[in-house]
Motif scaffolding. Structure first.
Motif, PDB file in Angstrom:
ATOM      1  N   GLU A  68       6.963  46.919  35.372  1.00  0.00           N
ATOM      2  CA  GLU A  68       7.738  47.493  36.715  1.00  0.00           C
ATOM      3  C   GLU A  68       8.991  46.680  36.614  1.00  0.00           C
ATOM      4  N   VAL A  69      10.192  47.754  37.288  1.00  0.00           N
ATOM      5  CA  VAL A  69      11.217  47.120  37.252  1.00  0.00           C
ATOM      6  C   VAL A  69      11.747  47.078  39.071  1.00  0.00           C
ATOM      7  N   GLU A  70      12.087  45.974  39.357  1.00  0.00           N
ATOM      8  CA  GLU A  70      12.549  45.944  40.739  1.00  0.00           C
ATOM      9  C   GLU A  70      13.916  45.725  40.853  1.00  0.00           C
ATOM     10  N   ILE A  71      14.586  46.548  41.598  1.00  0.00           N
ATOM     11  CA  ILE A  71      16.141  46.570  41.734  1.00  0.00           C
ATOM     12  C   ILE A  71      16.506  46.391  43.405  1.00  0.00           C
ATOM     13  N   ASP A  72      17.687  45.318  43.392  1.00  0.00           N
ATOM     14  CA  ASP A  72      18.286  45.070  44.516  1.00  0.00           C
ATOM     15  C   ASP A  72      19.594  46.011  44.543  1.00  0.00           C
ATOM     16  N   PHE A  73      19.736  47.029  45.174  1.00  0.00           N
ATOM     17  CA  PHE A  73      21.126  47.678  44.936  1.00  0.00           C
ATOM     18  C   PHE A  73      22.462  47.036  45.547  1.00  0.00           C
ATOM     19  N   MET A  74      22.165  46.154  46.522  1.00  0.00           N
ATOM     20  CA  MET A  74      22.976  45.449  47.218  1.00  0.00           C
ATOM     21  C   MET A  74      23.562  44.454  46.282  1.00  0.00           C
ATOM     22  N   ALA A  75      22.834  43.713  45.386  1.00  0.00           N
ATOM     23  CA  ALA A  75      23.209  42.484  44.742  1.00  0.00           C
ATOM     24  C   ALA A  75      23.509  43.130  43.278  1.00  0.00           C
ATOM     25  N   ARG A  76      23.124  44.206  42.920  1.00  0.00           N
ATOM     26  CA  ARG A  76      23.262  44.798  41.683  1.00  0.00           C
ATOM     27  C   ARG A  76      22.710  44.052  40.834  1.00  0.00           C
ATOM     28  N   THR A  77      21.454  43.603  41.081  1.00  0.00           N
ATOM     29  CA  THR A  77      20.561  42.810  39.954  1.00  0.00           C
ATOM     30  C   THR A  77      19.017  43.396  39.863  1.00  0.00           C
ATOM     31  N   TYR A  78      18.344  43.030  39.014  1.00  0.00           N
ATOM     32  CA  TYR A  78      16.901  43.663  38.706  1.00  0.00           C
ATOM     33  C   TYR A  78      16.035  42.516  38.399  1.00  0.00           C
ATOM     34  N   ASN A 107      12.705  42.949  35.518  1.00  0.00           N
ATOM     35  CA  ASN A 107      12.085  43.939  34.654  1.00  0.00           C
ATOM     36  C   ASN A 107      10.834  43.330  33.744  1.00  0.00           C
ATOM     37  N   THR A 108       9.756  43.797  33.973  1.00  0.00           N
ATOM     38  CA  THR A 108       8.704  43.310  33.322  1.00  0.00           C
ATOM     39  C   THR A 108       8.102  44.292  32.088  1.00  0.00           C
ATOM     40  N   THR A 109       8.893  45.367  32.004  1.00  0.00           N
ATOM     41  CA  THR A 109       8.270  46.373  30.986  1.00  0.00           C
ATOM     42  C   THR A 109       9.075  45.767  29.838  1.00  0.00           C
ATOM     43  N   PRO A 110       8.294  46.225  28.435  1.00  0.00           N
ATOM     44  CA  PRO A 110       9.128  45.949  27.286  1.00  0.00           C
ATOM     45  C   PRO A 110      10.315  46.566  26.943  1.00  0.00           C
ATOM     46  N   PHE A 111      10.971  47.374  27.693  1.00  0.00           N
ATOM     47  CA  PHE A 111      12.013  48.072  27.435  1.00  0.00           C
ATOM     48  C   PHE A 111      13.238  47.554  27.904  1.00  0.00           C
TER      49      PHE A 111
END
Length: 307
Positions: A232-242, A244-248
């Motif tokens: 999965e990917v978790e995104i914080d749009f305010m901080a522009r950070t994320y 990522n636990t996918t292999p991509f």
């Protein structure tokens, strides 16, 4: 060297000012004109950037080569149609219109004239820069939260057309299937507008989306979680950070890129490149904007008729 394009902005509000500044600073374009029903507001935005303020649409359109529509959403289609009738490519802030019928009228006018129309779903810029559009798996679940404090901005439309439509566009662009059901619940403000809404939308392939928006929250929060078969990917749009636990692989330096620091500039530049023939399309096309509007209106209908 060819002459720079003359950029014009309809609407001298906050977003009109943002767009005027983009035309004043981007290469190959100048800010030529700003149109508003209040002449002092038009002049206040235009003159410091070397442009002129207008209150007459015909005179404004004679002074420009490309147009940004940053007026209230209920006027987006009307103003886009006026620009297209005058032969001007148009960048329209989201939503593209407030009805699918009006969106289709804009599409027909653009097709008849062979003109570029772009829409300002600017979160797409970050998605592209992060590499999320390149993940080769279909998502299983998307959860999006977009909250903000009360504001007088965009009171002519609901929080669905103001806020949720951003995340609707992102869900549509990462899914290869079509939405099939929409359910929702919300809360109306004192003026009869949906200010708080939560919707669940299912897609043909089983992809599930949950959208949560509020214009009555104590602080701004904008997050997204996307679940794929591999992670999965978790995104914080305010901080522009994320996370990522996918292999991509995704771009780890989004905050330091133009997409992270100035998504509006990247979006407007994409529109100008399409107008000049340097790109095959703007970042968000008219067809994509109409599709997002269609689903947003289905969510509104679900809010009004939850049974």
């Amino acid at each position: 060297m060819s002459e720079p394009l003359r950029g014009g902005v309809i609407g001298a509000g906050v977003f009109g000012g943002y767009h005027a500044n983009q035309y004043a600073r981007l290469p190959g374009v100048v800010l030529s004109a700003v149109l508003d029903t209040h002449p002092e507001r038009a002049a206040k935005v235009a003159m410091p950037l070397g442009g002129r303020g207008f209150t007459d649409m015909a005179e404004f359109l004679e002074a420009v080569d490309v147009v940004t529509v940053a007026s209230p959403a209920t006027f987006h289609a009307e103003h886009a149609l006026a620009a297209l009738a005058a032969g001007k490519p148009v960048y329209v802030e989201k939503p593209i219109a407030t009805s699918v019928g009006d969106g289709e009228r804009v599409r027909a006018a653009a097709a008849a004239k062979g003109l570029v129309v772009a829409c300002g779903h600017q979160e797409r810029v970050g998605f592209q820069a992060m590499g999320l559009l390149d993940i080769p798996e279909q998502p299983l679940l998307l959860e999006a939260l977009r909250h903000g404090p009360p504001s007088e901005r965009s009171r002519d439309v609901s929080a669905v057309l103001d806020l949720m439509i951003h995340d609707i566009d992102l869900a549509l662009v990462i899914s290869a299937s079509d939405p099939v059901t929409a359910e929702g619940e919300g809360r109306l403000s004192g003026d009869g507008v949906w200010d708080v809404a939560r919707a669940e939308v299912s897609f043909e392939d089983g992809f599930m989306t949950v959208f949560d928006v509020s214009r009555q929250a104590p602080e701004r929060k904008r997050t997204m979680r996307i679940v794929y078969p591999s992670g999965e990917v978790e995104i914080d749009f305010m901080a522009r950070t994320y996370r990522n636990t996918t292999p991509f692989p995704l771009n780890a330096d989004l905050a330091g890129t133009p997409a992270g620091t100035d998504p509006l500039g990247v979006s407007v530049q994409g529109f100008l490149k399409a107008v000049r023939g340097e790109a095959p399309r703007p970042i968000v096309t008219l067809q994509e904007a109409i599709r997002a509007l269609d689903l947003a209106l289905a969510v509104e209908q679900a809010l009004a008729d939850p049974g």
